[in-house]
Every structure is written in structure tokens, then in C-alpha cells.
Design a protein around this motif. Sequence first.
Motif, PDB file in Angstrom:
ATOM      1  N   THR A 171       0.849  -1.183   0.000  1.00  0.00           N
ATOM      2  CA  THR A 171       0.000   0.000   0.000  1.00  0.00           C
ATOM      3  C   THR A 171       0.884   1.233   0.000  1.00  0.00           C
ATOM      4  O   THR A 171       2.107   1.132   0.113  1.00  0.00           O
ATOM      5  CB  THR A 171      -0.955   0.000   1.212  1.00  0.00           C
ATOM      6  OG1 THR A 171      -1.927   1.031   1.048  1.00  0.00           O
ATOM      7  CG2 THR A 171      -0.192   0.224   2.513  1.00  0.00           C
ATOM      8  N   GLY A 172       0.282   2.400  -0.122  1.00  0.00           N
ATOM      9  CA  GLY A 172       1.087   3.615  -0.125  1.00  0.00           C
ATOM     10  C   GLY A 172       0.344   4.787  -0.729  1.00  0.00           C
ATOM     11  O   GLY A 172      -0.881   4.723  -0.950  1.00  0.00           O
ATOM     12  N   HIS A 173       1.081   5.848  -0.992  1.00  0.00           N
ATOM     13  CA  HIS A 173       0.472   7.043  -1.575  1.00  0.00           C
ATOM     14  C   HIS A 173       1.484   7.747  -2.474  1.00  0.00           C
ATOM     15  O   HIS A 173       2.692   7.549  -2.359  1.00  0.00           O
ATOM     16  CB  HIS A 173      -0.005   8.006  -0.477  1.00  0.00           C
ATOM     17  CG  HIS A 173       1.117   8.734   0.198  1.00  0.00           C
ATOM     18  ND1 HIS A 173       1.850   8.194   1.225  1.00  0.00           N
ATOM     19  CD2 HIS A 173       1.657   9.969  -0.024  1.00  0.00           C
ATOM     20  CE1 HIS A 173       2.770   9.047   1.624  1.00  0.00           C
ATOM     21  NE2 HIS A 173       2.681  10.142   0.874  1.00  0.00           N
ATOM     22  N   ILE A 174       0.957   8.562  -3.365  1.00  0.00           N
ATOM     23  CA  ILE A 174       1.781   9.388  -4.243  1.00  0.00           C
ATOM     24  C   ILE A 174       1.111  10.746  -4.392  1.00  0.00           C
ATOM     25  O   ILE A 174      -0.121  10.837  -4.484  1.00  0.00           O
ATOM     26  CB  ILE A 174       1.991   8.721  -5.624  1.00  0.00           C
ATOM     27  CG1 ILE A 174       2.892   9.600  -6.501  1.00  0.00           C
ATOM     28  CG2 ILE A 174       0.666   8.440  -6.311  1.00  0.00           C
ATOM     29  CD1 ILE A 174       3.303   8.930  -7.803  1.00  0.00           C
ATOM     30  N   ILE A 175       1.896  11.794  -4.344  1.00  0.00           N
ATOM     31  CA  ILE A 175       1.424  13.154  -4.631  1.00  0.00           C
ATOM     32  C   ILE A 175       2.094  13.576  -5.927  1.00  0.00           C
ATOM     33  O   ILE A 175       3.330  13.668  -5.993  1.00  0.00           O
ATOM     34  CB  ILE A 175       1.778  14.128  -3.495  1.00  0.00           C
ATOM     35  CG1 ILE A 175       1.107  13.697  -2.190  1.00  0.00           C
ATOM     36  CG2 ILE A 175       1.355  15.549  -3.864  1.00  0.00           C
ATOM     37  CD1 ILE A 175       1.484  14.551  -0.991  1.00  0.00           C
ATOM     38  N   LEU A 176       1.318  13.789  -6.972  1.00  0.00           N
ATOM     39  CA  LEU A 176       1.879  14.148  -8.269  1.00  0.00           C
ATOM     40  C   LEU A 176       0.997  15.165  -8.969  1.00  0.00           C
ATOM     41  O   LEU A 176      -0.198  15.279  -8.677  1.00  0.00           O
ATOM     42  CB  LEU A 176       2.087  12.920  -9.148  1.00  0.00           C
ATOM     43  CG  LEU A 176       0.874  12.282  -9.842  1.00  0.00           C
ATOM     44  CD1 LEU A 176       1.359  11.300 -10.914  1.00  0.00           C
ATOM     45  CD2 LEU A 176      -0.051  11.593  -8.874  1.00  0.00           C
ATOM     46  N   LYS A 202       5.528   6.866  -1.607  1.00  0.00           N
ATOM     47  CA  LYS A 202       5.870   5.823  -0.628  1.00  0.00           C
ATOM     48  C   LYS A 202       5.039   4.578  -0.897  1.00  0.00           C
ATOM     49  O   LYS A 202       3.833   4.659  -1.127  1.00  0.00           O
ATOM     50  CB  LYS A 202       5.654   6.296   0.806  1.00  0.00           C
ATOM     51  CG  LYS A 202       6.114   5.263   1.831  1.00  0.00           C
ATOM     52  CD  LYS A 202       6.123   5.811   3.251  1.00  0.00           C
ATOM     53  CE  LYS A 202       6.678   4.776   4.218  1.00  0.00           C
ATOM     54  NZ  LYS A 202       6.747   5.285   5.615  1.00  0.00           N
ATOM     55  N   LEU A 203       5.707   3.423  -0.850  1.00  0.00           N
ATOM     56  CA  LEU A 203       5.073   2.117  -1.037  1.00  0.00           C
ATOM     57  C   LEU A 203       5.621   1.201   0.044  1.00  0.00           C
ATOM     58  O   LEU A 203       6.829   1.186   0.288  1.00  0.00           O
ATOM     59  CB  LEU A 203       5.379   1.579  -2.434  1.00  0.00           C
ATOM     60  CG  LEU A 203       4.970   0.165  -2.828  1.00  0.00           C
ATOM     61  CD1 LEU A 203       4.761   0.102  -4.354  1.00  0.00           C
ATOM     62  CD2 LEU A 203       5.990  -0.886  -2.421  1.00  0.00           C
ATOM     63  N   PHE A 204       4.751   0.402   0.686  1.00  0.00           N
ATOM     64  CA  PHE A 204       5.246  -0.463   1.757  1.00  0.00           C
ATOM     65  C   PHE A 204       4.289  -1.624   2.019  1.00  0.00           C
ATOM     66  O   PHE A 204       3.112  -1.585   1.643  1.00  0.00           O
ATOM     67  CB  PHE A 204       5.449   0.339   3.047  1.00  0.00           C
ATOM     68  CG  PHE A 204       4.173   0.929   3.611  1.00  0.00           C
ATOM     69  CD1 PHE A 204       3.476   0.294   4.624  1.00  0.00           C
ATOM     70  CD2 PHE A 204       3.668   2.137   3.120  1.00  0.00           C
ATOM     71  CE1 PHE A 204       2.305   0.829   5.141  1.00  0.00           C
ATOM     72  CE2 PHE A 204       2.504   2.691   3.634  1.00  0.00           C
ATOM     73  CZ  PHE A 204       1.809   2.029   4.652  1.00  0.00           C
ATOM     74  N   VAL A 205       4.838  -2.661   2.656  1.00  0.00           N
ATOM     75  CA  VAL A 205       4.036  -3.776   3.154  1.00  0.00           C
ATOM     76  C   VAL A 205       3.681  -3.458   4.600  1.00  0.00           C
ATOM     77  O   VAL A 205       4.586  -3.275   5.425  1.00  0.00           O
ATOM     78  CB  VAL A 205       4.806  -5.108   3.078  1.00  0.00           C
ATOM     79  CG1 VAL A 205       4.017  -6.225   3.762  1.00  0.00           C
ATOM     80  CG2 VAL A 205       5.095  -5.474   1.630  1.00  0.00           C
ATOM     81  N   PRO A 206       2.393  -3.368   4.957  1.00  0.00           N
ATOM     82  CA  PRO A 206       2.032  -3.081   6.347  1.00  0.00           C
ATOM     83  C   PRO A 206       2.617  -4.124   7.294  1.00  0.00           C
ATOM     84  O   PRO A 206       2.582  -5.329   7.014  1.00  0.00           O
ATOM     85  CB  PRO A 206       0.495  -3.146   6.332  1.00  0.00           C
ATOM     86  CG  PRO A 206       0.121  -2.831   4.918  1.00  0.00           C
ATOM     87  CD  PRO A 206       1.201  -3.441   4.082  1.00  0.00           C
ATOM     88  N   MET A 209       9.508  -3.648   4.354  1.00  0.00           N
ATOM     89  CA  MET A 209       9.639  -3.759   2.903  1.00  0.00           C
ATOM     90  C   MET A 209       9.001  -2.504   2.325  1.00  0.00           C
ATOM     91  O   MET A 209       7.782  -2.420   2.188  1.00  0.00           O
ATOM     92  CB  MET A 209       8.949  -5.018   2.380  1.00  0.00           C
ATOM     93  CG  MET A 209       9.241  -5.354   0.936  1.00  0.00           C
ATOM     94  SD  MET A 209       8.441  -6.909   0.454  1.00  0.00           S
ATOM     95  CE  MET A 209       9.312  -7.248  -1.073  1.00  0.00           C
ATOM     96  N   GLU A 210       9.817  -1.490   2.022  1.00  0.00           N
ATOM     97  CA  GLU A 210       9.236  -0.225   1.592  1.00  0.00           C
ATOM     98  C   GLU A 210      10.131   0.517   0.606  1.00  0.00           C
ATOM     99  O   GLU A 210      11.350   0.327   0.574  1.00  0.00           O
ATOM    100  CB  GLU A 210       8.951   0.672   2.798  1.00  0.00           C
ATOM    101  CG  GLU A 210      10.164   1.098   3.588  1.00  0.00           C
ATOM    102  CD  GLU A 210       9.792   1.956   4.798  1.00  0.00           C
ATOM    103  OE1 GLU A 210      10.172   3.145   4.817  1.00  0.00           O
ATOM    104  OE2 GLU A 210       9.116   1.432   5.708  1.00  0.00           O
ATOM    105  N   LEU A 211       9.488   1.333  -0.204  1.00  0.00           N
ATOM    106  CA  LEU A 211      10.149   2.257  -1.128  1.00  0.00           C
ATOM    107  C   LEU A 211       9.695   3.661  -0.784  1.00  0.00           C
ATOM    108  O   LEU A 211       8.514   3.884  -0.502  1.00  0.00           O
ATOM    109  CB  LEU A 211       9.773   1.943  -2.582  1.00  0.00           C
ATOM    110  CG  LEU A 211      10.059   0.549  -3.121  1.00  0.00           C
ATOM    111  CD1 LEU A 211       9.534   0.432  -4.550  1.00  0.00           C
ATOM    112  CD2 LEU A 211      11.541   0.233  -3.076  1.00  0.00           C
ATOM    113  N   GLU A 212      10.624   4.616  -0.826  1.00  0.00           N
ATOM    114  CA  GLU A 212      10.262   5.992  -0.509  1.00  0.00           C
ATOM    115  C   GLU A 212      11.130   6.955  -1.307  1.00  0.00           C
ATOM    116  O   GLU A 212      12.332   6.731  -1.467  1.00  0.00           O
ATOM    117  CB  GLU A 212      10.411   6.260   0.983  1.00  0.00           C
ATOM    118  CG  GLU A 212       9.851   7.607   1.422  1.00  0.00           C
ATOM    119  CD  GLU A 212       9.766   7.734   2.917  1.00  0.00           C
ATOM    120  OE1 GLU A 212       9.106   8.677   3.388  1.00  0.00           O
ATOM    121  OE2 GLU A 212      10.366   6.894   3.630  1.00  0.00           O
ATOM    122  N   SER A 213      10.512   8.008  -1.798  1.00  0.00           N
ATOM    123  CA  SER A 213      11.265   9.033  -2.527  1.00  0.00           C
ATOM    124  C   SER A 213      12.117   9.822  -1.547  1.00  0.00           C
ATOM    125  O   SER A 213      11.720  10.071  -0.399  1.00  0.00           O
ATOM    126  CB  SER A 213      10.310   9.959  -3.286  1.00  0.00           C
ATOM    127  OG  SER A 213       9.376  10.550  -2.400  1.00  0.00           O
TER     128      SER A 213
END
Length: 458
Positions: A255-260, A271-275, A306-310
Motif C-alpha cells: 500500500t502507499g500514496h503518491i502526490i503528483l 511511498k510504497l510499503f508492506v504493512p 519492505m518499503e520504497l520511498e522518494s
Amino acid sequence: MAGPGAVSSRLALALAALAALAAVKYYRDAEAARQQELALKSLGSEGLFLFSSLDTNNDLYLSPEEFKPIAEKLTGVTPVSEFEEEETPDPTGETLSIVAKFQPLVMETMTKSKDGFLGISHVALSGLRNWTAPAAHKSVMLAKHFKAFLPPKNKVDLGDPWWIIPSELNIFTGYLSNNRFYPPPPKGKEITIHRLLSMFHPRPFVKTRFAPQGSVACIQAISTFYYAIAFRIHAEFQLNEPPDFPFWFSPGQFTGHIILSKDSSHVREFKLFVPNNRSLNVDMEWLYGASESSNMEVDIGYLPQMELESTGPSVPSVIYDENGNVIDSRDPSGEPIQFVFEEITWQQEIPWEEAAQKLEVAMYPFKKTNRENEFYSKLADLHLEKYNFPVEMIICLPNGTVIHHINANYFLDITSMKPEDVESSIFSFSNNFDDPSTATYLQFLKEGLQRAKSYLQT
């Protein structure tokens, strides 16, 4: 009007045609069986297993496209995809830096993690044990690649979900094969999701084998020029490669969110991550044999991170002055030029919890409750209280009271044990059934009926 003779002739021709078709089918089936037998003799069961995992159309021939994963593995060279050839970086476009954070699965949380337990070997879990770091700690992507997260034109209301990657599974298609090692080439919006997940592991499958499949999103906030978008992705990874058997690693969700910006030229946050707020958040399955019908072992476990973040907002890859001339991205002292971004004023927004609930209902339609009907709402709440990932078997009364339930993974654990090792009489095996699954399920139903007596007598 045709006479009896003409009708008889037509009927004879039709029967002859049917017989010919039947003969052709019989010949083809027999030839396919003969080819399969020859392949088994030539390659052996293990070799045929590997061959079949590559032979996606089951014609017993490997095309160059089907052989590509092996070629890439042997040569170490990955050809540039058609998408990447078309998506030549725009010198005026912006780029986004993303970092990956990963902590491996806590092996002690697996119920079957010990080597030798129920016949589990060290080799079967080798892909899992060796996965201790992300495949790429940092990646730079074009801001325009995140266009995949933008809503379609008819989905611009807050909380109104849409599919980024729609599910392709239904009651007719069933589920996808377990006997695979290499993901199919991603296409369309799948490419961006695939690139992101590839930072964790080189073999992500953006479409899971089982439902709920796909990726869904909704708008959480709107400003004049920006969207804040919440998303949920169901994907899994193949951790093993030949000659080992497939090992599937399936987080409960990403799950996650993006502002674009609405034209996808600028990304402010991602941001994308496994809760990790639950004690178990990953499902694992692996094969013990060289065919689709081979034994499948199942387990669950806990993944801490397990996450990705700008690292910050996207920035121009090339900077121009007011006259249109390219200037250095560093100031005279050698420091990178610092960009100043305007503050975003949201005109409409909903809480993250509400957006997450909308996405969950989109993935699991059975969780959609009619709050205007108090009775149905209560029934749904009673069942959801007992639900645990991934599947729960429930016995309830007509009023919704849950009198007995068992998680599918625990059920599989019980049925894989020897009868003498089962401590609980609730799940003891019946002498009338040779199949442990049938015996255990029957006992589960009997126990449910027994527990129901106390409710029915009051």
C-alpha cells in the motif's frame, strides 16, 4: 423440398465429418501423449519440469521469446525492452530518486521454518534464506513514469476507486500456474509497478496467482494542480530458480500514496510499503515435485520492513536559465542547487483510513456493508472480527453469531501432520477417511454442531 434420399445423404455426410473430427482429435491427443512421453524419457522429470516452466504455450518447443529468461541468465545481458526504447528520457523532464528499505522475513515466525520439519529441506527455503537485502538500494525514475497512477477521466471524485492493473481472474479462468519461475513481460501500466517492485527482488509478478489480483487506487486529496492518490497492490515474488522448485512469496498487500501533478510532470512524494502492524503479513507456498499436481507446502510469517520511498520531490534533469541556456546544476561553491517548491493547498481531502477502506472493499467486495441496514451491517462485522489472513473457514448461526472458525493455513498444518502427532481431539483424524483433509474438515463441522447446541438450547 429435399426428399428422404437427400436428407439421408446429408446425415451421412454429417456423421462422416464428425467421425473425421473425432479421428483427428484422437490422433492429436495420442501424438501429444507420445511427445510428452519422449520428452520425459529424454529430459527426466526434473528436466521436463524446467522445460515446461519455460514452454508457456505447451507446444513442446521453445521459441526465442520463451528461451529469453535462460539466455539472460547465462549471458548476464538483459535486452532493452520495447517500452524502454520508446521511452527515451526527456532532457527537460524530471527524475525521482527512490530508496528501498528491507528487513528479511523473521524465520522464527514460520510454523515450519526448521530444517527437516515435515520433510522441509534447506534447499526448499534457500531462496528465502538468501534474500537478505533489496535487489537495488536506490533507483532513479522519470516522473512521467508515474502517470500510471493518475485517475481515468471519469474517476476524479474523492475515494472513488479505479483499477491500475485490473484483475483477470474469475470463476472460469480459475488461478494461474504455480509452475513458473520468470514473470511475463509487463505491459502498459504494469511496467511502472514492475520497475518499482524489482527494487526488492528481480522476479516480481505484478499479477498474483490467486484472487484478489491487481492494483487499485483512489484520490485522497485534490488541489488546483495536484492529486494525492492512495493505492493498494497485490503482487508476489518467485524466490527460487532452476533447478530448485518454485517458492512463492506473497505479502498480504503493498500500500502507499503518491502526490503528483495532474499532468504527471512532477512528483512531490511517493511511498510504497508492506504493512507490518500485524503479527503475520506474508503467505508462502512452494512445490515439492516436478509437476503442477505435486505437493504444495504452505506457511505464513512476519516481514518487519519492505518499503520504497522518494528522497524528495522530483527535480529537472537539466536546468535552464531565463534565456533558455543550460546551466550547471551546482552553484559556484560546488553544492547542488536547492529547489524551492510551493506549498500545496488541498481543496478537498479525505482521511487516509477512509481511502484505505475504499481500496480494501474494492479488492474484497464481500467487505462492502450496507450501513443503512443495521442487520446486514452487524452480520458483516461479526464475520470480519474472526477473519485472519489469508482465508478463514467459519460456522455461524442465522443471526451471524460465529460459533467456530479455523484459519486455512492452520487447517493445512493440521492435515499435514501425522495422526499420532495431533494433540487436540478437536482435529483428530477419523478412521473412516483415508484423506486427512476430509477427516479434519468433517471433524471441524462436527465440532461446530457440538458448540451450536449451547446456543440453540437457550
